[in-house]
Design a protein around this motif. Sequence first.
Motif, PDB file in Angstrom:
ATOM      1  N   ARG A 149      -2.457  12.873  -6.626  1.00  0.00           N
ATOM      2  CA  ARG A 149      -2.872  13.394  -5.326  1.00  0.00           C
ATOM      3  C   ARG A 149      -2.991  12.314  -4.269  1.00  0.00           C
ATOM      4  NH1 ARG A 149      -7.666  17.553  -7.229  1.00  0.00           N
ATOM      5  NH2 ARG A 149      -6.372  18.769  -8.686  1.00  0.00           N
ATOM      6  N   GLY A 150      -2.193  11.306  -4.366  1.00  0.00           N
ATOM      7  CA  GLY A 150      -2.130  10.300  -3.314  1.00  0.00           C
ATOM      8  C   GLY A 150      -3.277   9.330  -3.308  1.00  0.00           C
ATOM      9  N   LEU A 151      -4.102   9.302  -4.348  1.00  0.00           N
ATOM     10  CA  LEU A 151      -5.208   8.355  -4.362  1.00  0.00           C
ATOM     11  C   LEU A 151      -4.739   7.043  -4.966  1.00  0.00           C
ATOM     12  CD1 LEU A 151      -8.061  10.671  -5.597  1.00  0.00           C
ATOM     13  CD2 LEU A 151      -7.630   9.881  -3.266  1.00  0.00           C
ATOM     14  N   PRO A 152      -5.261   5.991  -4.514  1.00  0.00           N
ATOM     15  CA  PRO A 152      -4.873   4.703  -5.082  1.00  0.00           C
ATOM     16  C   PRO A 152      -5.390   4.573  -6.506  1.00  0.00           C
ATOM     17  CG  PRO A 152      -6.691   4.424  -3.570  1.00  0.00           C
ATOM     18  CD  PRO A 152      -6.230   5.845  -3.416  1.00  0.00           C
ATOM     19  N   SER A 153      -4.735   3.709  -7.223  1.00  0.00           N
ATOM     20  CA  SER A 153      -5.155   3.474  -8.601  1.00  0.00           C
ATOM     21  C   SER A 153      -6.518   2.815  -8.620  1.00  0.00           C
ATOM     22  CB  SER A 153      -4.130   2.602  -9.325  1.00  0.00           C
ATOM     23  OG  SER A 153      -4.014   1.348  -8.674  1.00  0.00           O
ATOM     24  N   MET A 179       0.825  -1.206   0.000  1.00  0.00           N
ATOM     25  CA  MET A 179       0.000   0.000   0.000  1.00  0.00           C
ATOM     26  C   MET A 179       0.852   1.245   0.000  1.00  0.00           C
ATOM     27  SD  MET A 179      -3.059   1.153  -0.125  1.00  0.00           S
ATOM     28  CE  MET A 179      -4.022  -0.280   0.393  1.00  0.00           C
ATOM     29  N   MET A 180       1.937   1.220   0.775  1.00  0.00           N
ATOM     30  CA  MET A 180       2.807   2.381   0.817  1.00  0.00           C
ATOM     31  C   MET A 180       3.497   2.587  -0.528  1.00  0.00           C
ATOM     32  SD  MET A 180       4.405   1.709   4.621  1.00  0.00           S
ATOM     33  CE  MET A 180       5.513   3.082   4.488  1.00  0.00           C
ATOM     34  N   ILE A 181       3.856   1.499  -1.179  1.00  0.00           N
ATOM     35  CA  ILE A 181       4.500   1.634  -2.506  1.00  0.00           C
ATOM     36  C   ILE A 181       3.529   2.255  -3.511  1.00  0.00           C
ATOM     37  CG2 ILE A 181       5.516   0.337  -4.410  1.00  0.00           C
ATOM     38  CD1 ILE A 181       6.531  -1.668  -2.308  1.00  0.00           C
ATOM     39  N   GLU A 182       2.296   1.805  -3.472  1.00  0.00           N
ATOM     40  CA  GLU A 182       1.307   2.364  -4.398  1.00  0.00           C
ATOM     41  C   GLU A 182       1.067   3.841  -4.138  1.00  0.00           C
ATOM     42  OE1 GLU A 182      -2.145   0.046  -4.138  1.00  0.00           O
ATOM     43  OE2 GLU A 182      -1.277  -1.752  -5.075  1.00  0.00           O
ATOM     44  N   GLU A 183       0.985   4.237  -2.838  1.00  0.00           N
ATOM     45  CA  GLU A 183       0.761   5.648  -2.529  1.00  0.00           C
ATOM     46  C   GLU A 183       1.928   6.499  -2.989  1.00  0.00           C
ATOM     47  OE1 GLU A 183       0.084   5.869   1.593  1.00  0.00           O
ATOM     48  OE2 GLU A 183      -1.974   5.073   1.505  1.00  0.00           O
ATOM     49  N   GLU A 184       3.132   6.008  -2.825  1.00  0.00           N
ATOM     50  CA  GLU A 184       4.303   6.765  -3.266  1.00  0.00           C
ATOM     51  C   GLU A 184       4.312   6.904  -4.784  1.00  0.00           C
ATOM     52  OE1 GLU A 184       9.181   6.704  -2.801  1.00  0.00           O
ATOM     53  OE2 GLU A 184       7.948   5.123  -1.908  1.00  0.00           O
ATOM     54  N   ALA A 185       3.971   5.807  -5.464  1.00  0.00           N
ATOM     55  CA  ALA A 185       3.911   5.890  -6.934  1.00  0.00           C
ATOM     56  C   ALA A 185       2.827   6.851  -7.385  1.00  0.00           C
ATOM     57  CB  ALA A 185       3.666   4.496  -7.514  1.00  0.00           C
ATOM     58  N   ALA A 186       1.730   6.851  -6.664  1.00  0.00           N
ATOM     59  CA  ALA A 186       0.649   7.774  -7.016  1.00  0.00           C
ATOM     60  C   ALA A 186       1.068   9.215  -6.830  1.00  0.00           C
ATOM     61  CB  ALA A 186      -0.584   7.453  -6.170  1.00  0.00           C
ATOM     62  N   LEU A 187       1.792   9.501  -5.737  1.00  0.00           N
ATOM     63  CA  LEU A 187       2.269  10.870  -5.508  1.00  0.00           C
ATOM     64  C   LEU A 187       3.210  11.304  -6.610  1.00  0.00           C
ATOM     65  CD1 LEU A 187       2.830  10.801  -1.644  1.00  0.00           C
ATOM     66  CD2 LEU A 187       1.097  12.068  -2.898  1.00  0.00           C
ATOM     67  N   ARG A 188       4.066  10.407  -7.039  1.00  0.00           N
ATOM     68  CA  ARG A 188       4.992  10.756  -8.128  1.00  0.00           C
ATOM     69  C   ARG A 188       4.251  11.002  -9.446  1.00  0.00           C
ATOM     70  NH1 ARG A 188       9.880   6.388  -7.076  1.00  0.00           N
ATOM     71  NH2 ARG A 188      10.570   7.246  -5.039  1.00  0.00           N
ATOM     72  N   ASN A 189       3.197  10.235  -9.656  1.00  0.00           N
ATOM     73  CA  ASN A 189       2.452  10.387 -10.918  1.00  0.00           C
ATOM     74  C   ASN A 189       1.480  11.554 -10.895  1.00  0.00           C
ATOM     75  OD1 ASN A 189       3.746   8.144 -11.975  1.00  0.00           O
ATOM     76  ND2 ASN A 189       2.167   6.722 -11.240  1.00  0.00           N
ATOM     77  N   GLY A 190       1.315  12.260  -9.786  1.00  0.00           N
ATOM     78  CA  GLY A 190       0.437  13.425  -9.713  1.00  0.00           C
ATOM     79  C   GLY A 190      -1.013  13.083  -9.507  1.00  0.00           C
TER      80      GLY A 190
END
Length: 274
Positions: free
Chosen positions: A29-33, A16-27
């Motif tokens: 806004r920290g939401l899960p895919s 879950m933390m990896i997904e949130e970090e990837a989401a933050l990098r992709n712009g």
Amino acid sequence: MALEEKREKRPPVTPMMIEEEAALRNGSRGLPSGPWAEAAGPRPRTTERHIAVHKRLVLGFAVSILALLAVTMIAVLLSVRFEECGTAADGPPRAGGNGSLSEAARQQPGAGQPPGRPEEEARGGEAAEEEEEEEDEEEEWQRRRELPPWARPRLPRHLRPLHYNLMLSAFMENFTFSGEVNVQLEVRNASRYIVLHAHRMHIEAVRVAEDKLAGGVRVARTFFYPQTQVFVVVLNRSLEVQRSYNLKIIYNALIENELLGFFRSSYVLHGERR
């Protein structure tokens, strides 16, 4: 030892933390895919594209209106030019509004020479005197608070025609004709005016005689009244009631190229106009 203990106290890295970090990098806004992330993501802006399409539509509409106006103006100019050419090719010029013809159109084959300047000046003076007399007569009728007989929409009923005798001579070389008419009149009410319909004619002579044996009645003057298309004969004295008179008029005019009076028509056969 202390550093090693601190490292051991860090929480473990979860998916879950990896997904949130990837989401933050992709712009995102920290939401899960997922569907929520796609709905909340940035959307493409189409306002500029819509404005460009609207501008093109307005420009095309304006260009079509200008083209329609230009075509209409060209059609009107061509129609006017065509009518002018047709009028010039049809024949001699028409008569004026007062019923008189030009000297060239009035002359028949074998007619005399056109009048000189002294005669023209004399005619001009006579015309001015006739206009003054006509104005005086109209003022007299105005004082009576009545319309003169030539200004009324219908012919006066103080005269009743009994018989017509008409003779015409047509000249096809210049599309003119000459005519002579004798009208037997019965007087119902005394009057010194004879009013009859006439238009686009040149009157050469007018004579009024009482019966066939009695002497003539002097004609004071004659004039056209274009507003009602009538010809007026003014006599020196009034015609007597219950008597008959003979009115003789000699005239000439154009053979018109329209449906008016004595007119002509033509057709084209094998390329030849007849």
